[in-house]
Write a protein that holds these residues in place. Sequence first.
Motif, PDB file in Angstrom:
ATOM      1  N   TYR E 573       1.065  -0.979   0.085  1.00 52.62           N
ATOM      2  CA  TYR E 573      -0.086   0.106  -0.023  1.00 52.62           C
ATOM      3  C   TYR E 573       0.978   1.343   0.049  1.00 52.62           C
ATOM      4  CZ  TYR E 573      -3.935  -3.039   0.962  1.00 52.62           C
ATOM      5  OH  TYR E 573      -4.981  -3.873   0.866  1.00 52.62           O
ATOM      6  N   PHE E 574       2.257   1.246  -0.423  1.00 50.99           N
ATOM      7  CA  PHE E 574       2.998   2.152  -0.458  1.00 50.99           C
ATOM      8  C   PHE E 574       3.131   3.115   0.706  1.00 50.99           C
ATOM      9  CE2 PHE E 574       1.213   1.726  -4.539  1.00 50.99           C
ATOM     10  CZ  PHE E 574       2.175   1.588  -5.564  1.00 50.99           C
ATOM     11  N   PHE E 575       2.993   2.406   1.941  1.00 55.52           N
ATOM     12  CA  PHE E 575       3.312   2.860   3.148  1.00 55.52           C
ATOM     13  C   PHE E 575       4.794   3.308   3.497  1.00 55.52           C
ATOM     14  CE2 PHE E 575      -0.926   1.763   5.074  1.00 55.52           C
ATOM     15  CZ  PHE E 575      -1.049   2.678   5.994  1.00 55.52           C
ATOM     16  N   ASP E 576       5.406   2.291   2.969  1.00 56.55           N
ATOM     17  CA  ASP E 576       7.126   2.571   3.168  1.00 56.55           C
ATOM     18  C   ASP E 576       7.463   3.682   2.420  1.00 56.55           C
ATOM     19  OD1 ASP E 576       7.518   0.741   5.008  1.00 56.55           O
ATOM     20  OD2 ASP E 576       7.759  -0.703   3.588  1.00 56.55           O
ATOM     21  N   HIS E 577       7.014   4.008   1.039  1.00 57.97           N
ATOM     22  CA  HIS E 577       7.401   4.939   0.275  1.00 57.97           C
ATOM     23  C   HIS E 577       7.149   6.306   0.707  1.00 57.97           C
ATOM     24  CE1 HIS E 577       6.989   1.069  -2.238  1.00 57.97           C
ATOM     25  NE2 HIS E 577       7.879   1.678  -2.836  1.00 57.97           N
ATOM     26  N   ILE E 578       5.827   6.320   1.015  1.00 57.92           N
ATOM     27  CA  ILE E 578       5.544   7.463   1.808  1.00 57.92           C
ATOM     28  C   ILE E 578       6.233   7.916   2.899  1.00 57.92           C
ATOM     29  CG2 ILE E 578       3.140   8.801   2.747  1.00 57.92           C
ATOM     30  CD1 ILE E 578       1.601   6.917   0.897  1.00 57.92           C
ATOM     31  N   ASN E 579       6.105   6.999   4.126  1.00 61.91           N
ATOM     32  CA  ASN E 579       6.985   7.398   5.135  1.00 61.91           C
ATOM     33  C   ASN E 579       8.109   7.901   4.779  1.00 61.91           C
ATOM     34  OD1 ASN E 579       4.989   6.497   6.714  1.00 61.91           O
ATOM     35  ND2 ASN E 579       5.724   4.431   7.127  1.00 61.91           N
ATOM     36  N   ASP E 580       8.891   6.977   3.831  1.00 60.09           N
ATOM     37  CA  ASP E 580      10.345   7.319   3.524  1.00 60.09           C
ATOM     38  C   ASP E 580      10.293   8.905   2.786  1.00 60.09           C
ATOM     39  OD1 ASP E 580      13.075   6.431   3.639  1.00 60.09           O
ATOM     40  OD2 ASP E 580      12.972   6.978   1.483  1.00 60.09           O
ATOM     41  N   ALA E 581       9.545   8.990   1.856  1.00 52.33           N
ATOM     42  CA  ALA E 581       9.468  10.456   1.288  1.00 52.33           C
ATOM     43  C   ALA E 581       9.069  11.489   2.208  1.00 52.33           C
ATOM     44  CB  ALA E 581       8.613  10.336  -0.030  1.00 52.33           C
ATOM     45  N   VAL E 582       8.096  11.429   3.042  1.00 52.27           N
ATOM     46  CA  VAL E 582       7.664  12.406   3.808  1.00 52.27           C
ATOM     47  C   VAL E 582       8.328  12.556   5.244  1.00 52.27           C
ATOM     48  CG1 VAL E 582       5.637  13.193   4.871  1.00 52.27           C
ATOM     49  CG2 VAL E 582       5.172  12.254   2.814  1.00 52.27           C
ATOM     50  N   PHE E 583       8.337  11.601   5.918  1.00 47.75           N
ATOM     51  CA  PHE E 583       8.919  11.592   7.179  1.00 47.75           C
ATOM     52  C   PHE E 583      10.431  11.357   7.295  1.00 47.75           C
ATOM     53  CE2 PHE E 583       4.451  10.034   7.714  1.00 47.75           C
ATOM     54  CZ  PHE E 583       3.988  11.170   8.459  1.00 47.75           C
ATOM     55  N   VAL E 584      10.844  10.464   6.734  1.00 45.08           N
ATOM     56  CA  VAL E 584      12.263  10.271   7.035  1.00 45.08           C
ATOM     57  C   VAL E 584      13.270  11.447   6.123  1.00 45.08           C
ATOM     58  CG1 VAL E 584      14.313   8.758   6.502  1.00 45.08           C
ATOM     59  CG2 VAL E 584      11.900   7.640   7.288  1.00 45.08           C
ATOM     60  N   ARG E 585      12.794  11.414   4.838  1.00 45.94           N
ATOM     61  CA  ARG E 585      13.650  12.497   4.010  1.00 45.94           C
ATOM     62  C   ARG E 585      13.141  13.824   4.641  1.00 45.94           C
ATOM     63  NH1 ARG E 585      16.633   9.005   2.718  1.00 45.94           N
ATOM     64  NH2 ARG E 585      17.774  10.773   3.758  1.00 45.94           N
ATOM     65  N   GLY E 586      11.972  14.047   4.894  1.00 50.15           N
ATOM     66  CA  GLY E 586      11.342  15.193   5.172  1.00 50.15           C
ATOM     67  C   GLY E 586      12.310  15.681   6.621  1.00 50.15           C
ATOM     68  N   SER E 587      12.303  14.838   7.454  1.00 44.42           N
ATOM     69  CA  SER E 587      12.996  15.358   8.726  1.00 44.42           C
ATOM     70  C   SER E 587      14.558  15.446   8.540  1.00 44.42           C
ATOM     71  CB  SER E 587      12.835  14.448   9.874  1.00 44.42           C
ATOM     72  OG  SER E 587      12.797  13.111   9.537  1.00 44.42           O
ATOM     73  N   ILE E 588      14.947  14.582   7.631  1.00 44.15           N
ATOM     74  CA  ILE E 588      16.673  14.494   7.571  1.00 44.15           C
ATOM     75  C   ILE E 588      17.067  15.756   6.525  1.00 44.15           C
ATOM     76  CG2 ILE E 588      18.668  13.452   6.798  1.00 44.15           C
ATOM     77  CD1 ILE E 588      17.307  11.098   7.757  1.00 44.15           C
ATOM     78  N   ASP E 589      16.504  15.643   5.204  1.00 50.06           N
ATOM     79  CA  ASP E 589      16.798  16.467   4.266  1.00 50.06           C
ATOM     80  C   ASP E 589      16.271  17.789   4.193  1.00 50.06           C
ATOM     81  OD1 ASP E 589      18.470  14.430   3.450  1.00 50.06           O
ATOM     82  OD2 ASP E 589      16.917  13.877   1.731  1.00 50.06           O
ATOM     83  N   PHE E 590      14.913  17.989   4.897  1.00 45.88           N
ATOM     84  CA  PHE E 590      14.403  19.146   4.869  1.00 45.88           C
ATOM     85  C   PHE E 590      14.667  19.995   6.264  1.00 45.88           C
ATOM     86  CE2 PHE E 590      10.920  21.895   5.390  1.00 45.88           C
ATOM     87  CZ  PHE E 590      10.815  22.927   4.501  1.00 45.88           C
ATOM     88  N   LEU E 591      14.000  19.286   7.236  1.00 40.07           N
ATOM     89  CA  LEU E 591      14.037  20.119   8.320  1.00 40.07           C
ATOM     90  C   LEU E 591      15.418  19.978   9.174  1.00 40.07           C
ATOM     91  CD1 LEU E 591      10.717  18.941  10.328  1.00 40.07           C
ATOM     92  CD2 LEU E 591      11.408  21.252   9.158  1.00 40.07           C
ATOM     93  N   GLY E 592      16.132  18.930   8.912  1.00 39.65           N
ATOM     94  CA  GLY E 592      17.397  18.724   9.515  1.00 39.65           C
ATOM     95  C   GLY E 592      18.536  19.896   8.727  1.00 39.65           C
ATOM     96  N   TRP E 593      18.457  19.441   7.674  1.00 38.57           N
ATOM     97  CA  TRP E 593      19.313  20.253   6.682  1.00 38.57           C
ATOM     98  C   TRP E 593      18.897  21.786   6.937  1.00 38.57           C
ATOM     99  CZ3 TRP E 593      19.563  23.794   2.953  1.00 38.57           C
ATOM    100  CH2 TRP E 593      20.752  23.980   2.128  1.00 38.57           C
ATOM    101  N   GLY E 594      17.675  22.169   6.837  1.00 41.45           N
ATOM    102  CA  GLY E 594      17.263  23.487   6.612  1.00 41.45           C
ATOM    103  C   GLY E 594      17.585  24.156   8.305  1.00 41.45           C
ATOM    104  N   PHE E 595      17.531  23.320   9.199  1.00 37.02           N
ATOM    105  CA  PHE E 595      17.765  23.930  10.592  1.00 37.02           C
ATOM    106  C   PHE E 595      19.268  24.079  10.830  1.00 37.02           C
ATOM    107  CE2 PHE E 595      13.921  22.167  13.146  1.00 37.02           C
ATOM    108  CZ  PHE E 595      13.173  23.467  12.509  1.00 37.02           C
ATOM    109  N   ARG E 596      19.973  23.135  10.136  1.00 41.80           N
ATOM    110  CA  ARG E 596      21.506  23.144  10.475  1.00 41.80           C
ATOM    111  C   ARG E 596      21.779  24.261   9.646  1.00 41.80           C
ATOM    112  NH1 ARG E 596      26.038  19.148   8.345  1.00 41.80           N
ATOM    113  NH2 ARG E 596      27.554  20.540   8.792  1.00 41.80           N
TER     114      ARG E 596
END
Lengths: 106, 177, 510, 536, 657
Positions: E573-596
Motif C-alpha cells: 500500500y506504498f506505506f514505506d514509500h510515503i513514510n520514507d518520502a515524507v517523514f524520513v527524508r522530510g526530517s533529515i533533508d528538509f528540517l534537519g538540513w534547513g535547521f542546520r
Amino acid sequence: MVPTQYYLLVSAALFCIGLAGFVSRRNLFIVFMSIELMLNGVNLSFLAFSRHIGSLDGHVFTFLVIALAAAEAAIGLAIVILIFKNAGATAASDALSVDNYQSLKH
Amino acid sequence: MHPAFFYILATVSVLAALGMIFQRHPLSAAVYLVVCFLGLAGLYAMLSAPLLAILQILVYAGAIMALVVFVIMLLNVRDEDLPHEPHMYWHLGGGLALGAALFVVLSKAIHKVPGEAAPTADLVARYGEQVGGAPKFGGIEAVGLHLFNQFVFPFEIISILLTVAVVGVVVLAKRRI
Amino acid sequence: MLAYAPLFPFFLLTAVALIAMLMSALVEDGAKVGWFTAAGLTGVGVLAVNQWASNDGPHRLLSDAVTIDGFSYFFYLLFCIIGVVSTVMAIPYLDREQAQRGEYYALLAFALTGMFVMVSSDDLMTLFLGLETMSLAVYVMVGWRRHVLRSNEAVLKYFFLGSLAAAIFLYGIALIYGSAGTTNLVDIASLLHTPALNMNPVFVLGSLMVLAAVGFKVAAFPFHMWAPDVYEGAPTPVTAFMATAVKAAAFALAVRVGLALFSVGQLHEIGQAVVWHLAILTMFVGNVFALVQKNMKRMLAYSSIAHTGYLLVGIAALPDADAGAAIMFYLVAYAFTNLGALACVAFLAGREERVENIEDYAGIAWRYPLVGLGMAICMFSLIGFPPTAGFFGKYYLFIAAMKANLAPLVVVAVINSILSVYYYLRVIVTMYMVPPSGAVDPAESHIPGPTRAVIVYASIAVVWAGIGTANITAFLPGAAPLITSAKDSMKSLMSKPKPESERTTTTGER
Amino acid sequence: MSFLLSLLIFLPLLAGLAILFFGDEDEQGFARWGSLVVAIANGLLSIGLLAGAERVAGGIQLASFEEKRPWIDALGIQYFLRTDGMSTFLIILATACTAIAIAASWRIVSEKARIYYGCMLLLSGGMIGVLAAADLFCFYVFWEVMLIPAFFLIGVFGGEQRRPAVIKFVIYTMVGSLLMLIGITYVGWQHFVLRGSWTFAIDALYGLPFRDGIAMWPFLTFLAAFGIKAALFPLHTWLPAAYSQAPMPVTFLLSAVMAKLGIYGLLRVALPIFPEAAQVAMPVLAALATAGVVYAAFVALAQEDARLVVAYASISHLGVILLGVFSLTHQAVAGSVFHMVGHAVTTGALFLLVGFMAERRGSTLIADWGGAAKTVPVFATFFMLFMLAAVGLPGLTAFIGEFMIFLGAFKQHATATAIAATSIIFGAAYMLWWYQRTMFGPVQHDGVARMADLNMREGALLMPLVLAIIGLGVFPQPMLSAIAPSTAAYLKHFGVAADPAPTVSPTKVGPPAHGAVTHGEAGDAAPAEHSTQGIH
Amino acid sequence: MQSTALVSLIPLFPLVGAIVLGLVALFSSHREVGPDKGLVGFLACLGPIMSCIVATMLFADLRTNPQGFVHVAFTWFSVGSLHVPAEFWVDRLSGVMIMIVTFVGSLIHIYSVGYMQHERGFTRFFAYLNLFTFSMLVLVLAKNLPLMFLGWEGVGACSYLLIGYYFTETEKAQAANKAFIVNRIGDLGFLIGMFVLFWYLGTKGVWTVDFATIRENAHLITPAMAGVIGILLFVGACGKSAQIPLHVWLADAMAGPTPVSALIHAATMVTAGVYMVARMAALYNLAPSTSHVIAIVGMTTAIMAATIAITQHNIKKVLAYSTVSQLGYMFAAVGAGAYSAGVFHLFTHAFFKALLFLGAGAVIHAMHHEEEMDNYGGLWKKLPFTATTMLIGCVAIAGIPPLAGFFSKDAILFAQWQQGWYWLWGVGLFTSFLTAFYMFRMWFLTFLGTPRDHHAYDGAHEGPAVMNVPLAILAAGTLVVGFLGLPEAMGGSKFAAWLAPAVGAHAHLPADLSGKALEAATYGLHQTEYLLAAFAILGAVAGITLAFLRYGGQATPVFGRARGLFALFQNRYFFDHINDAVFVRGSIDFLGWGFRHVVDRWIIDGPIRGLPTLYYKFSDTVRVMQSGAVRTYAYAMLLGTLAILFVVMSGWSLLRF
C-alpha cells in the motif's frame, strides 16, 4: 571707578583670543604664545576679583601663575628646540608647524 | 585713576593680542605680545596691584618674552622655515568664532558678577595705608606677608616646580649627555 | 616641629627627589640613581603607612592649604608603590634603550611630589600647582627618548594640550575665586549651602571649567584625544606611570574637587548630569576605538579611556562615600593591572620598541611563559574577570552606582565591558593560540630581573587584591581590607572638622 | 569536617596552580600523574559529603555541610559554602568526572602538559565552587573562574577551528555573566534597600518583595547567564562550536558538568529569588526549552560529524532538563536534578567515546566510519550501551530523569511536553542512525579495518560510567530520596505545597464488576469503599 | 492477593543468564574460537526453563487464588505523589502471558541452539535472547505502567538488537533502526497516555500508576477522558503490535534470525499491545467509542495485512504479514470488549505462529538461508517432518476445526457480530478466507510442485533433533489448546472463565434475563454461533481450495509482476514509500538540513556573528576622527567645553540665552 566687570571682560577677551590663536595657528611659537596670552588673561581676572572682594589671594595667585608660566615657558621652549632639531634634519620647512606632527594617529 | 586709562590700556592689550595671533613671523608676534603684556601691567596697576604690575613687566614682558625671542633667534628661524599656512585667515576666523562663542558665555556670566569693587577705604581700613594715601593692599609688603603667611605651601610647591622645569629643560635641550 | 609630622612623607619624598637630582649630576650610572629612588620611595611608603596606622584624624596644616587625612595616606601609599614599580621597570628599559640617566628618576620623584600635593590639598590653587608640577615632570619623561621623533611628537602634543587644559583650569579657579571669595575647598563646600553661591552662574561656569580641565587629565571624552598618541609615543615605563599614577592622581583630584564643588543642591544635579553623559560617551569611545587598534600600547590607551569611563560612573555616584571608595579601589586595581601589562609590553617591544603590534605577539606566550601568563592575568583583570582585582573594582563601582540610582549607567558599563572583551581577548588568543609567525625578532631571550619581578609581583597583586580577605592576612591588603581602608579614607575625607585657624572668608558683596 | 567543602574546592585549585607553575612541559610525568592523583583524591573526598545522611519522612536528609567566613565585610559578602540535596550529587559528579577526564587525556596531550592538567584542575575547582557556593557573590566568582581554564583548554588544545570557537564561547559566556552581574548587584542593593543591610547570601535573598514588574529585568539578566550556559534555545550556538573543537576529555567535562551549572543556577538562584517573575516567564521559557529539544534533535539528524551529533544531542537533552526546571512540580524538579547527573554520565560517556574514536581513526566524520562493530566489538558494545542510555531506554539512568521531567512538566505545560516528548522519537532516530552508519554495515575503510579495540585503561575509564548508567537506572531511589527534601524546599518558594502521598495499592484485587462494553456504567459497579481510598 | 518472592524470580533467571552470557560474549569477542557452544546453549536455555518452572508453579496456584501474587522487589523510583515500585504481579492474565513467554520462549531457545549453531555471534545471540525474555517478563509481570514501560521499551531494544543481529548488512541494520524508531512513535503515545491518566486521576484525589489501583478507581474517570487516555495508550499498542499505521516495521523486522521472528515478532513481543489493552480493560470499558476505533483499526489491519500477504514471495514476509493480520484480529476482539477472546487468540497464535516460524526456519536452514519461495518447491520429500508440522500450523491458522485457530478466531468474529458491528464481522470473515489462501499458498509453494532451485534442493535435509523437538511440541500444542476456548454453544470457554477475574467476564447476554427469556435468548445465541462458525469454516475451505487450484498442482507457478490491485498489495500500500518520502527524508533533508544550514547558521547565529562585524566596521570607520593633529584635539576639547557650558547654562536657566 571702572567696574570690575569691565576688567573681567578684557580678561575674557584675552583668554578667548588666546584660544583662537591656539586652535587656528600652525606656528609652534605662536601657539605657545597664545597659551601665554591665556594665562595673562586669567591673571587679569585674578587681580580684578582680588580688587573686587578686597582679598590679596588673587595677587598671590597671579604671582604663582607668573612663576608657573616661566617654568612652562622653559619646558615648552625646550620642547620646541628639541623637536625643531630632530625634525629639522628631515623636513626643515615644516619643522615649526604643529600639523607636521601627525604620525601618531587613528 | 581716570577711567580713560582703563579704556586705552584695555584697547591696547586686546588689539595687541589680536595682532599677535595674526602675525606670520613669531618674532613680530612676540613683540605684539610684549605690548599686550605692558598694557596688562598698566591694568594691574589700576587694580591696586603695583607689585604684580612690576612683576608683569620684569618677569613676563622682560624675562619670559626675552626667552622666547632668544629661542626664536637661537633656532635661526628664517622666513622659509615658517610653516606654510595657506588658509590662515580662514582658520583664524574659525578660531575667533569659537573664541567669540566662549566669550559670549563668559560675558553673560561676568555680567552677573554681583556688586561693585570694594571701596578703597575698605582696603585701607583692612590693610593699612601706604605713604601717599594708597592702601598697602597690593604692595610688596602686604602681598609678601600674605604670601608667606597664608601661601607658604604653594610657594614651596612652585619652587619645586621651577626645579622640575630646570631639570626638564636640561634633559630635553642639552646637546649631549 | 611635631605639628608638621604628617608632612614628613612629603618632605622625605622631596628630599629623595632632590638627592636623586643631585646624584644624577654626580653619579655616572643612572641605574644607581634609580635604585636609590626606589629605595627612597619605599622609605616614603613605609613612613606613610606608619603614619596612616597612627593617624588620628585629618590634619590641616600650613594655613589650611594642606589637609592630610586617610584619603591622602591611601594615595601616598599607592603612589609610592607605583613609583617604586615604575622605577624598577624603567631601569632595565632605559638600559636597553641606552637612555639611562639619573634625571629620569629625579623627575619621577618630582612628579610624585606633585601628586602628593594633589591628594593632600584642600586649596584649588595648591591643587593646581601640584598638578602642574606633576605634569611638567611627566612632559619631560614622555619626551625621554629625545632622538625618536614619535616620542617628540607625543611630548609636543601632551605639552600643548596640557597647557591649554591648565589655562582652562586656571580660568575656572579664577571664576570660582571671584564668586566664592576663596579657593579653599572646605570653605567653598560650606558656602555652597547658600543658594546665592549655588546658583551663581560665575561659580557654575568656573566649576565646569575646572571639570573640563580635570576631564582632560583623566582623559574623558571629549578631552581624551591626547591620550592614545601620548601613550603610544611615550617610553613604555612612562606610559605605565601615566596610566597608573597620573590617572590615580587625576581621579583623586576629581574626587576632591567633585566632593567640594558638585555635591550640593543644583550643582550636584549639574555635575551628575554632565558626568553621566561624559561617562557613557567615554566608555563607548574608549571601547569602540580600541577594537581596531593594532598597536598594543595604543590599544591600552583606548582601554584606559574606557576605564576612565567606568571610573566616571563612580564619580557620578558621588558624594556617596561608597562611590569614592569604589573609585579608590578601582584605581589600585587598575594600577597593578596596567603596571603588569605594560611591563610585559615594555619587555616584548624589544630594542627601540619595534615589536608593539598585537599580531606580533603570536605564540609569544610559549616562548616567554611568564610574560604570557602575566599579560593574560592583566588582560583578564582589565576585562573584569574574577578573581582578579579588575573585577572587584568594577563590582564596587556598580554597587555604588546602584546605590546612587544610576542603574542605567551600570547597564551601559556592562555593555561596554562586553565590547571590551573582544580586544582584550584578542591579545590572549594571539599570545596563546596563534602559531608564531616568525616576524618577531626576539630581542632578548632573557627577561631582565627587574622586569621579571615587576611582572610577577604585579600579577600576584592583581589576583591578591581580588581575593585577599581580612581574616586570612591582615598585613597584605586584599579586596576586603582595601575596600575597607578606602571607605575609611573616604569617611575621613568627607567628615571635615572645623578649620583650625579662624581665617575669615571674604565672600564679597552679592 | 566543616572545611570539607573548602578542601574540595581548593585542593584542585591550588594543585592546579602548582602544576601550572611547576609542572614539566614535555615529560608529562608530574603534571599528569599529579593531577590524576589529586583528582582521584578529591573524588574520594567528595564521597564524604554523603556521610551523615539520615532517613527522614520526605526521603533522605543529607547532612548539610556549611562553611561561613567573612570575606568583604563592607558589602556583606561572605565566603559562604553550603550543600544540600541538589548540589551534593552534582559535586560528586564533578569530582568524578574530573578524574575520568584527566585519565582520558593520557594520549591526547603530548606537549604543554602542565598547562593542560593545571587548567583541568582549575576548571574542576571552579565548578565545585559554583556548586557549593551559598553566597551569590562567591557563586559569581567561581562561575567566572571556571571560564578561564576552559578558555585555555579549548583555545590551546582544541581542533582546527578552535579560535573562533573559543572566542564565541567566551563572548557568549561573558555576555551572560556580565548581565548577571547587574542582576547580582541589583538584588544585593534591593536587600540593602528593603532589609537595611548588605548581603549576598542566597537564602537571604529569597523572598525579597521586589516592586511590581521590576523584578522581570534582573530575572532576565540571570536567565541570560544561565540560559547561555545551559544552551537554552536560541542561545545555544556557542555549544556545538566549543564542544566540537575542544579536546574530547574537555568536552566531556564541559558537557557533563559545566552545562549543568546553568541549570543549577536557575534552580538555585534565578527562579527562587524571583518567583513571581519566573512564573510569569515560565510558559515562554518552557516553550523555548521545547523548541530547543525538537530543534536540536533535527539538527543532530543532519550532522555529518559525530562530535556535532553528540553536541546537538546534548542541547536537545539539556532542553528536556530545562523543561523540567521550568515546571513547578516535584517530579519535574527532582527529575531535572536527577537528570543532570543522568545526562552527565550518558552524554559524557558518548563524548569520551567520540574522543576514543578520534584517537583511533583520526576522524570523527561519520563517512569515515562504518562496520566498526566487526573490528572493535567491545567498543561497539560500550557504544551501544551509551547510545541506548542516551535515547532514554528504561532501566538506564537517563530514562528516570526524562520520565519524571515529562511527567511533571506535563501537568503545567501539556502541549509543550507533548512536543518535547517527541524527542524520544527523534532522539532515537539520530542516535540509531549515527550508530548504524558508524558501527554497522560492511567495513569500508582500511582505517576501520585496522583499528584496535578498547584497551584496559579505556575500559577502566568507562566502567564507572557504565556502573552509573545502569546503577542509577535501576536503583535511582536512594538518590532521589536525598534530592526530594531539597526540591520540596525549593518549591516552597513558589508556594507549591507538598505532594499528597501516593495512593497505595488496594489490599485485595477484586474482580472488576464490569459487564461487557457497558457504556459508562462502571461507576455504579465499583465498590463504594474504594472511591475515596488513598486520598489524604 | 498473596505475596511471594517467587514472582520476582521469574524475570531474574533470564536476566542473570543475559548478564553472564553478555559478559562471556564481551570477553570472548576477539577470540577466533568462541566459548563452547554446548555450554553456552545450556546456559542460555537454563534461564527461560527455570522461569518456566517457576511460572508453572505459580500458574498452578492461580487456580485456587484468582487474585494472584504480588511481590515488591524494591522501590524503583518515587517522588512526591509518584510512586513506582518494582512490583511484579502474577494474576490470571499475566499468568497466561508468562506461560506463553516462558514456555514458547524455552522452546525457541532450544530450537535456536540448533539453528544458530554455525553463527559467529552465538553467545551474543543468546545474551540478547535472554535479555529479551527478561524484558518481556517484566512487561507482563509489571504491576504499574512505568514498570510495564520498562519492559515495553526493553523488548523494543532487544528486538532492535536482534533484528540487527547480522549487522554487517546495511539493510538489516536499517531494518533494526526502523523497528525501534517506529516503536518509539507508539511509545510516545503510551507515555503521554500515562501522564494524562496520572494527572487526571490525581485531580480526583487518586495518585497512582498502579494497575490494580487504576482498576479500582477507573469509575472516577469520565468517558471522554477515558477515551482520550485509551486512544493514547492504544497508539502505544499500535507501535508495539504493528497496527496501522505503525505496522511498517514488522515485515522489515524479518531481517533478524528466524527464531527471533518466531519468539519476538510472532509469539510474544508483538502481542504486548493486546496484553496492555486487556490490562487496561477497566479503562476501555468506559470508552465505547475508543473501543470501536480499536476494533476498526484492528480489523482494517487484519485485512490489509492479509491482502499484502497474498502477494509476498519471501516466506518470512508472508508469515510476518500473517502475524500483523492476526494481531489485527486480536485488537478487533479487545475492541469489541471480548478481552478473553483476544487474549485467547493471542495464546493460540503464539503456538501456531511460533510453529510456523520455526518451521519456516527449518526450511530456511535446510535451504542455506534461502528465503524466497521462488526457489522452493517440492520440499515435501526432503523435509517431511517440517512439512507436516507446518501443515498443522497452516490448518490451525486457516481456522479449520478443531485446531486452535478455529476456536479463537471464531470467538473474535462472534464478538463483532454481537456488538452489532456486522460489517466488521464481514471483513473478518473475508480476511479469514484470505488467511487460509495465503497460508496454503505458502505451504503449497514450499512443499509441493517441483524443486525450482535444484542445487539448494539437493542439499536440503531435516534439522537436528534440537530443532525438531520444539516443532513437535508446538504442533501438539496447536492441536489441543483450542479446546480451552470452546464457544458458548459448545459448553463455553474455560479460558474466558479463567481470565474473568482479571479482565472481566464477557457477558454474551443481557444480565437481566431469566427463565424462558433466558432460554430463548441462549438458544438463539447458540444458533447464531453455529451459523457464523459454519460461514467461517466455509470461507477457510474456500481459501484452501483456491490456493490448491492456483498453486497446488502447478509445477512452476508464474511469478510475474503483479498488476492493478495486486501491485498495490505487493507494494504494501506504498506505506514505506510515503513514510520514507515524507517523514524520513522530510526530517533529515528538509528540517534537519534547513535547521542546520539556514536557521542555525543564519537566523540564529547570523545576527550574533553580524554584531561583532558591525562593531568592527564601525570602529574602523570612526577611528579616522583621531586625526593626529593637535588642533583637532584642541577643537574637540574646546567644543566639548563649550557644549557643556551651553547646555548646562541654558538647561538650568542660569543664563538667558
